[in-house]
Design an enzyme around this catalytic site. Structure first.
Site, mmCIF file in Angstrom:
data_model
loop_
_atom_site.group_PDB
_atom_site.id
_atom_site.type_symbol
_atom_site.label_atom_id
_atom_site.label_comp_id
_atom_site.label_asym_id
_atom_site.label_seq_id
_atom_site.Cartn_x
_atom_site.Cartn_y
_atom_site.Cartn_z
ATOM 1 N N ALA A 38 31.206 -14.438 59.306
ATOM 2 C CA ALA A 38 32.251 -15.466 59.377
ATOM 3 C C ALA A 38 32.872 -15.728 58.006
ATOM 4 O O ALA A 38 34.089 -15.909 57.882
ATOM 5 C CB ALA A 38 31.664 -16.762 59.942
ATOM 6 N N ASN A 94 34.509 -11.162 43.868
ATOM 7 C CA ASN A 94 33.506 -10.209 44.338
ATOM 8 C C ASN A 94 32.151 -10.862 44.605
ATOM 9 O O ASN A 94 31.361 -10.350 45.389
ATOM 10 C CB ASN A 94 33.344 -9.083 43.307
ATOM 11 N N TYR A 131 27.388 -14.786 57.367
ATOM 12 C CA TYR A 131 27.956 -13.795 56.456
ATOM 13 C C TYR A 131 29.241 -13.204 57.041
ATOM 14 O O TYR A 131 30.274 -13.132 56.361
ATOM 15 C CB TYR A 131 26.934 -12.690 56.190
ATOM 16 N N LYS A 174 33.175 -13.624 55.535
ATOM 17 C CA LYS A 174 34.010 -12.497 55.132
ATOM 18 C C LYS A 174 35.285 -12.408 55.979
ATOM 19 O O LYS A 174 36.349 -12.012 55.472
ATOM 20 C CB LYS A 174 33.207 -11.200 55.218
ATOM 21 N N GLY A 218 30.881 -12.081 40.006
ATOM 22 C CA GLY A 218 29.785 -11.221 40.424
ATOM 23 C C GLY A 218 29.759 -9.903 39.692
ATOM 24 O O GLY A 218 29.486 -8.858 40.287
#
Length: 237
Positions: A145, A73, A143, A147, A8
């Site tokens: 979950a 990332n 999202y 992370k 990323g």
């Protein structure tokens, strides 16, 4: 020279991290999602189950056979309304898990196996989110979950491979002024969200990048397993 695979790297935190790591004299091997465009880096789509392994092979070849640091990332932040179609909701959940967590796990696994085979030390820096601890909006269960999974994975790697000299760290930014954050701030009412940040502003990508650089290159080995918050005191643990 230290070879670093940074996913990323074409925008936001990733682009800032590439600048910080290059300034430190490392060889940054970047990654972008789209095959076209002007962004530099190896193209790989993490929604494709083979995307992460393809990226690793290409990066290893570009680095001359050795990667010293992996920085995960890349990620997506896409709304998934609770009252949507069942199949669409499940597909959106699976996509976010694949891109944010599974692809990162695949790269972590390949990195650990690489360092074990070479008998060398290595470092992993996983960019997670404040959402891993605080949660997120009702449209972003997936999202948060994904992370939280990154944080748990980081701690597991740190505990499992420290004796091999393989270190793992996580960074948990709050809102950061990237394209994703700007869109979310606008959609959720920027002033109200800023009022929830004691610092009074969101983070600059360069601030998060400085933490990534430190963990990738300088953090002492005894810090392995650490999770660093960068959220303006909007969530403290």
């Amino acid at each position: 020279m230290t070879n670093i695979l940074l996913t990323g790297s074409s925008r936001g935190i990733g682009a800032a991290a590439a600048v910080a790591l290059n300034a430190a004299g490392t060889n940054v091997i970047g990654h972008r999602t789209a095959a076209g465009g002007t962004a530099r880096g190896i193209a790989a789509d993490f929604a494709d189950p083979d995307g992460a392994s393809g990226l690793w092979a290409a990066a290893l070849d570009q680095a001359g056979g050795t990667i010293d640091v992996l920085v995960n990332n890349a990620g997506v932040f896409e709304a998934n309304p609770l009252d949507g179609d069942d199949d669409v909701w499940a597909a959106n959940w699976a996509r976010t898990m694949q891109v944010n967590l599974t692809a990162s796990a695949q790269l972590c696994r390949l990195a650990v196996l690489h360092w074990q085979a070479c008998g060398v030390a290595g470092r992993i820096v996983n960019v997670a989110s404040r959402a891993a601890y605080r949660g997120d909006s009702p449209a972003h269960w997936h999202y948060a979950a994904s992370k939280a999974g990154m944080v748990a994975m980081t701690k597991t790697i740190a505990r499992g491979y420290a004796r091999d000299g393989i270190l793992a760290f996580a960074v948990c930014p709050g809102f950061t002024m990237t394209g994703m954050a700007e869109e979310y701030l606008e959609s959720r009412g920027g002033d109200a969200l800023l009022a929830d940040i004691p610092l009074g502003r969101v983070a600059d990508p360069a601030e998060v990048a400085s933490v990534i650089r430190y963990l990738a290159l300088e953090a002492p080995a005894s810090m392995t397993g650490a999770v660093i918050d960068v959220n303006g005191a909007s969530y403290v643990r």
